[in-house]
Motif scaffolding. Structure first.
Motif, short mmCIF file in Angstrom:
data_model
loop_
_atom_site.label_atom_id
_atom_site.label_comp_id
_atom_site.label_asym_id
_atom_site.label_seq_id
_atom_site.Cartn_x
_atom_site.Cartn_y
_atom_site.Cartn_z
N GLN A 395 0.70 -1.17 0.05
CA GLN A 395 0.02 0.25 0.06
C GLN A 395 0.91 1.39 -0.14
N ALA A 396 2.05 1.17 0.72
CA ALA A 396 2.78 2.37 0.78
C ALA A 396 3.50 2.79 -0.45
N ASP A 397 3.71 1.56 -1.21
CA ASP A 397 4.50 1.47 -2.28
C ASP A 397 3.54 2.18 -3.42
N GLU A 398 2.28 1.64 -3.43
CA GLU A 398 1.42 2.42 -4.43
C GLU A 398 1.17 4.01 -4.17
N ASP A 399 1.12 4.36 -2.86
CA ASP A 399 0.97 5.77 -2.65
C ASP A 399 2.07 6.39 -3.13
N SER A 400 3.55 6.17 -2.76
CA SER A 400 4.57 6.69 -3.10
C SER A 400 4.72 6.82 -4.43
N ALA A 401 4.36 5.66 -5.18
CA ALA A 401 4.75 5.63 -6.65
C ALA A 401 3.89 6.61 -7.43
N TYR A 402 2.78 6.74 -6.77
CA TYR A 402 1.87 7.77 -7.73
C TYR A 402 2.43 9.13 -7.36
N ALA A 403 2.54 9.47 -6.17
CA ALA A 403 3.33 10.95 -5.99
C ALA A 403 4.37 11.10 -6.74
N TRP A 404 5.41 10.22 -6.96
CA TRP A 404 6.75 10.52 -7.43
C TRP A 404 6.65 10.34 -9.06
N SER A 473 8.64 -0.73 -5.87
CA SER A 473 8.59 -1.93 -6.66
C SER A 473 8.05 -1.58 -8.08
N PRO A 474 8.65 -2.27 -9.02
CA PRO A 474 8.22 -1.99 -10.56
C PRO A 474 6.67 -1.94 -10.80
N PRO A 475 6.02 -2.87 -9.97
CA PRO A 475 4.39 -3.04 -10.64
C PRO A 475 3.83 -1.93 -9.77
N ALA A 476 4.34 -1.30 -8.65
CA ALA A 476 3.75 -0.08 -8.09
C ALA A 476 4.16 0.91 -9.13
N VAL A 477 5.31 1.32 -9.62
CA VAL A 477 5.69 2.25 -10.40
C VAL A 477 4.83 2.30 -11.66
N ASP A 478 4.69 1.09 -12.19
CA ASP A 478 3.83 0.96 -13.24
C ASP A 478 2.48 1.61 -13.07
N ALA A 479 1.87 1.23 -11.99
CA ALA A 479 0.43 1.44 -11.62
C ALA A 479 0.56 2.97 -11.44
N GLY A 480 1.48 3.54 -10.77
CA GLY A 480 1.44 5.13 -10.41
C GLY A 480 1.66 5.84 -11.75
N PHE A 481 2.34 5.40 -12.73
CA PHE A 481 2.25 6.18 -14.02
C PHE A 481 1.03 5.86 -14.76
N THR A 482 0.35 4.73 -14.57
CA THR A 482 -0.98 4.62 -15.48
C THR A 482 -1.83 5.19 -14.75
N LYS A 483 -1.92 5.47 -13.53
CA LYS A 483 -2.75 6.34 -12.68
C LYS A 483 -2.80 7.68 -13.15
N TYR A 484 -1.68 8.24 -13.24
CA TYR A 484 -1.55 9.71 -13.57
C TYR A 484 -1.88 9.72 -15.19
N ALA A 485 -1.64 9.03 -16.13
CA ALA A 485 -2.05 9.13 -17.28
C ALA A 485 -3.47 9.01 -17.57
N LYS A 486 -4.17 8.36 -16.90
CA LYS A 486 -5.86 8.16 -16.73
C LYS A 486 -6.32 9.42 -16.37
N PHE A 487 -5.37 10.30 -15.15
CA PHE A 487 -5.89 11.42 -14.77
C PHE A 487 -5.83 12.51 -16.13
N LEU A 488 -4.41 12.42 -16.82
CA LEU A 488 -4.54 13.37 -17.79
C LEU A 488 -5.45 13.31 -19.06
N LEU A 489 -5.80 11.90 -19.14
CA LEU A 489 -6.65 11.71 -20.32
C LEU A 489 -8.00 12.26 -20.02
N GLU A 490 -8.48 12.09 -18.59
CA GLU A 490 -9.77 12.64 -18.16
C GLU A 490 -9.79 14.35 -18.38
N ARG A 491 -8.63 14.89 -18.47
CA ARG A 491 -8.72 16.18 -18.79
C ARG A 491 -8.32 16.56 -19.98
N GLN A 492 -8.00 15.55 -20.88
CA GLN A 492 -7.79 15.61 -22.41
C GLN A 492 -6.55 16.59 -22.30
#
Length: 533
Positions: A395-404, A473-492
């Motif tokens: 859980q800590a990894d996922e939170d940190s990965a998205y922030a960074w 962890s690499p899975p958390a980093v991938d999830a973090g980038f993917t989550k931010y990409a989704k955020f940008l898509l929603e804002r076009q």
């Protein structure tokens, strides 16, 4: 008659104090055993070695992970994860191929030393049969002996040396890790026995020489009089302390480099202090009487090891190259070298698994003992807490990965925009210079410096965001980038999405190479900025 009985009892007690040795016993291998490797020395003298299998099979990267140190030894013996490998492939007792190194059965004796180095002038030739450990040598003299003996072996008994890939082995001092692995019983004992202060089930005085009337009487003893350790090695922990090859570091392989390391205790060491983890820094030189001379002590000797080169031939290089990716992604991922550059969660996970293993051994030791309800409850709570570590870390990894990931993406987009502005400012400054407009030139110079300072600061933050992501962890980093990409898509935010793609590619390269490359990153953002105009 009574006096005769007393004398007889005294003789019997002396005879049973140590294993009986035949009058015809080999002075250089007084307790021969199956598996001994005997190498010749000049003048009919010899030295016996024991194979130290690591128990990890025949993979070219096989190595045995274990914890050096003893929690009761203070900060100088703080338990540290290390690994040990072998130099030669051979069949073990089970018939499988396994890596091993060799360690001398006994401490180097006076007879063996003088057989190679020559007797001192006027010395009795009986000294060549002495089984006393060769003490009073400096580290430099020890290595001079090692070199002299190797040269003799290569010239006179090369075919007797173990070989790997066609390359003969050679004599050297053991590393600290090799020494402690062997002192603990190596792969010949269970994990529980390995973790003990020493691997003996017998009373210590039957296996090692230490201070006092119960053992050495404070006098150095002949080698091989007592029982061996589980690997067939004699006098590992007592009699004389033993030089190792490496420089002393408080944390074994990090920190300040000091003198050399001597392992084990000696005939003046208290019984309670004798342990497999015992180590001491020895300075190369000692000052005394207004002079500085090489450190040599009557309590310090050495034990020889047999090793070899890693890249023995082209086949070895090829095998290791082919096995590298699979090894580093598999078993090697949990070994110290890989863990040292792994994400923090992976490091914690390895430590957590180690802790669970130690807890399991503790529960096994306590099995059958009457524990108080409170103690049993605490053990259960400890086990449950360790079991929850992985979930909390994830859980800590996922939170940190998205922030960074968000910081990296925003810094990357900022760099793209700022770098795109530089050509315009530089062009305007050139026009001002051509027109002789000095005031405007200075204004553009100042503006250019501000832009450059902002770019340098942003690049520094950008690099740091990659370093922080690399701890996750690499899975958390991938999830973090993917989550931010989704955020940008929603804002076009198409421009930022384009920049994010480059950021992810640059991070992937950083993650693989573990090195920042700001010059390349700058060029890529410049090209991206120009394409967006």
């Amino acid at each position: 008659m009574a006096k005769f009985r007393i004398a007889l009892l005294l003789l019997l007690s002396l005879a049973t104090a140590a294993p009986a040795l035949s009058q015809q016993a080999d002075p250089y291998n007084p307790q021969p055993a199956a598996g001994d490797l005997t190498l010749p020395m000049p003048g009919g003298v010899s030295v016996a070695f024991r194979p130290i299998f690591i128990g990890e099979g025949d993979s070219p990267f096989a190595q045995r992970k274990f914890n050096m140190g003893d929690p009761q030894g203070g900060f100088k013996e703080n338990p540290t994860s290390v690994s040990v490998g072998g130099a030669f492939l051979a069949k073990n007792k089970s018939g499988g191929e396994d890596w091993l190194f060799y360690l001398a059965k006994y401490e180097l004796t006076e007879g063996q030393y003088y057989a190679v180095m020559g007797l001192p002038q006027g010395a009795d030739k009986a000294l060549l049969h002495s089984r006393k450990p060769m003490a009073g040598l400096s580290w430099f003299q020890a290595n001079e002996f090692v070199d002299r003996y190797n040269q003799w072996l290569f010239a006179n008994a090369k075919d007797k040396l173990p070989a790997q890939g066609g390359q003969p082995g050679y004599v050297r001092l053991p590393s600290e890790a090799e020494w402690e692995f062997a002192a603990r019983g190596g792969a010949a004992v269970s994990s529980d026995v390995f973790d003990r202060r020493h691997p003996y089930d017998k009373p210590l005085e039957q296996c090692e020489w230490f201070a006092g009337a119960k053992s050495s009487h404070n006098v150095v003893k002949d080698v091989g009089l007592l029982a061996p350790n589980p690997l067939g090695l004699h006098d590992m922990l007592g009699n004389v302390c033993e030089m190792t090859h490496g420089l002393y570091q408080v944390e074994y392989y990090q920190g300040r480099n000091g003198g050399f390391t001597a392992r084990g205790g000696h005939f003046l060491t208290d019984e309670k202090s004798l342990r497999s983890a015992m180590r001491a820094e020895q300075p190369f030189y000692l000052a005394g009487g207004g002079q500085i001379k090489a450190n040599a002590k009557p309590t310090m000797g050495l034990r020889l090891a047999l090793g070899g080169v890693v890249f023995a031939d082209r086949n070895a290089v090829r095998q290791m190259a082919e096995a590298w990716e699979g090894y580093r992604a598999g078993k090697g991922a949990a070994l110290p070298a890989a863990v040292s550059v792994s994400p923090t969660s992976a490091q914690a996970g390895v430590k957590g698994r180690d802790a669970m293993e130690h807890l399991a051994r503790l529960k096994k030791e306590l099995a059958g003992q009457a524990l108080s309800p409170g103690a049993a409850q605490q053990l259960g709570l400890l086990e449950a807490s360790l079991g929850n570590i992985e979930f909390v870390l994830k859980q800590a990894d996922e939170d940190s990965a998205y922030a960074w990931a968000k910081i990296a993406a925003e810094r990357g987009f900022f760099l793209q925009r700022e770098l795109a502005k530089l050509p315009t400012i530089q062009r305007l400054m050139t026009i001002a210079q051509d027109g002789g407009r000095t005031a405007m030139v200075e204004k553009y110079k100042e503006r250019l410096n501000e832009f450059q300072a902002n770019i340098d600061e942003a690049m520094s933050t950008y690099s740091e965001s990659f370093r922080q992501l690399d701890k996750i962890s690499p899975p958390a980093v991938d999830a973090g980038f993917t989550k931010y990409a989704k955020f940008l898509l929603e804002r076009q935010a198409a421009a930022q999405l384009s920049s994010l793609k480059v950021v992810r590619e640059q991070y992937a390269a950083f993650n693989k190479e573990k090195r920042a490359n700001p010059e390349l990153w700058r060029k890529q953002f410049e090209a991206l900025g120009q394409g967006a105009q």
